[in-house]
Design a protein around this motif. Structure first.
Motif, mmCIF file in Angstrom:
data_model
loop_
_atom_site.group_PDB
_atom_site.id
_atom_site.type_symbol
_atom_site.label_atom_id
_atom_site.label_comp_id
_atom_site.label_asym_id
_atom_site.label_seq_id
_atom_site.Cartn_x
_atom_site.Cartn_y
_atom_site.Cartn_z
ATOM 1 N N SER A 47 37.935 27.320 -10.177
ATOM 2 C CA SER A 47 38.633 26.947 -8.945
ATOM 3 C C SER A 47 37.807 25.924 -8.183
ATOM 4 N N GLN A 48 38.461 25.224 -7.289
ATOM 5 C CA GLN A 48 37.809 24.239 -6.430
ATOM 6 C C GLN A 48 37.660 24.844 -5.035
ATOM 7 N N ILE A 49 36.423 24.955 -4.556
ATOM 8 C CA ILE A 49 36.168 25.619 -3.278
ATOM 9 C C ILE A 49 35.211 24.784 -2.443
ATOM 10 N N PRO A 57 34.911 19.805 -1.989
ATOM 11 C CA PRO A 57 35.088 20.947 -2.894
ATOM 12 C C PRO A 57 34.264 20.788 -4.169
ATOM 13 N N ILE A 58 33.780 21.922 -4.676
ATOM 14 C CA ILE A 58 33.073 21.923 -5.944
ATOM 15 C C ILE A 58 33.757 22.907 -6.884
ATOM 16 N N THR A 59 33.490 22.765 -8.155
ATOM 17 C CA THR A 59 34.075 23.656 -9.150
ATOM 18 C C THR A 59 33.274 24.947 -9.215
#
Length: 343
Positions: A47-49, A57-59
């Motif tokens: 997910s990207q958060i 956002p990072i994975t």
């Protein structure tokens, strides 16, 4: 200026406790995690958060290796302990080691009481609680977390009658003569943490590893911690030198467990007040009485302390937080002294 200084001095005098607490020197404060094992998760989506405002956002990849089933222990070791053994304080369901630290009204808890009595103290957060940390559901924990409402705690912890509960604190009424500081009930409720219904085996394994690492010792358990304490004694009868059970909510089945295995371990089982007002407690007391009788029949020594019969009235299930909790701790301390504990 002199008048102001006199006024400040008067205020300072008013804040001095009426009964000065004992002083002690601490040699070491530390902590550790114990128990648990590695699990590997695979095939879960990423997910990207964004973890903070303005951050790109990072994975996040949930696949990989994790530790689960561990518990957390904090210890305070005295420079000159006078007690022959350390004391381990185990909490109950939906709670954590905070149970034994500072009371909701801000007064010192049993951890400090037993430090003052010369015991090295160990306070733990069991598997899934507090600083022990959680694990993913449903990939690792197989049941969802359970959260106790403030009303449920009011009822089963015997703070007051069911019809005494109200959302507005000023409208609540407790059992007559209660020792629990009900004005601090909402503060107490902040201690509640989620619990799971499927982690008992992992929790017992962690407690057993904890006993093997720290003991010989004295163990004091509360509520759900009761069955874990009983079982830890069965698994490690040479390491548990005394067992104090504060309103244990479970007990071994005499038809399945060997009571003679713990006949050399003195037990003290402590019960508070209002038990006849809350039916939830009737079968739990019966189960504990059956195990008591089995251990005593096998040649052991299980002492049954009902506080109202001993002249201490108004105690709730959270009796280590009640206003007279130091008097109860003193009874426990005196009982331990009578056991002539040695390593």
């Amino acid at each position: 200026m002199q008048g102001m200084m006199r006024a400040l001095a008067a205020v300072a005098l008013c804040t001095i406790p009426l009964a000065a607490r004992a002083e002690y020197r601490v040699r070491e404060v530390g902590s550790f995690h114990i128990g648990g094992h590695e699990v590997v998760l695979e095939g879960l989506p990423t997910s990207q958060i964004s973890f903070t405002a303005g951050m790109a956002p990072i994975t996040v990849d949930p696949n990989g290796q994790f530790e689960t089933g561990q518990m957390y222990v904090q210890y305070v070791k005295l420079a000159e302990p006078s007690a022959p053994l350390p004391i381990l304080l185990w909490h109950g369901g939906g709670l954590s080691g905070v149970t034994w630290e500072t009371k909701p009204d801000g007064k010192p808890g049993w951890q400090q009481f037993f430090l003052e009595r010369g015991y090295d103290t160990y306070v733990s957060d069991a598997v899934e609680r507090g600083r022990a940390s959680w694990s993913r559901y449903p990939e690792i924990y197989t049941s969802p977390p359970l959260f106790r409402t403030k009303r449920e705690g009011w009822d089963i912890f015997r703070i007051g009658p069911a019809d005494g509960w109200a959302q507005e604190p000023s409208a609540r009424h407790a059992f007559e003569g209660t020792q629990f500081p009900i004005s601090d009930y909402d503060q107490f409720a902040k201690q509640a943490v989620p619990r799971w219904a499927t982690n008992d085996a992992a929790t017992q394994a962690a407690y057993d590893a904890y006993v093997r690492k720290v003991c010989p010792c004295v163990i004091v358990v509360h509520s759900q911690g009761g069955n874990f304490g009983y079982t830890a004694a069965l698994h490690n009868p040479d390491l548990v030198k005394a067992l104090v059970l504060v309103e244990p909510s479970g007990a071994p089945d005499p038809a399945k467990a060997d009571a003679s295995a713990v006949k050399g371990i003195p037990h003290l089982v402590v019960w508070g007040d209002y038990l006849d007002r809350v039916p939830f407690w009737t079968p739990l007391m019966k189960a504990n009485a059956a195990w008591r009788d089995a251990v005593n029949k096998a040649g052991g020594h299980v002492e049954w302390l009902e506080l109202p019969k001993a002249g201490l009235h108004g105690n709730t299930h959270m009796l280590m937080m009640d206003r007279n909790s130091d008097a109860i701790a003193a009874r426990v301390s005196d009982w331990l002294g009578q056991q002539k504990l040695t390593r």
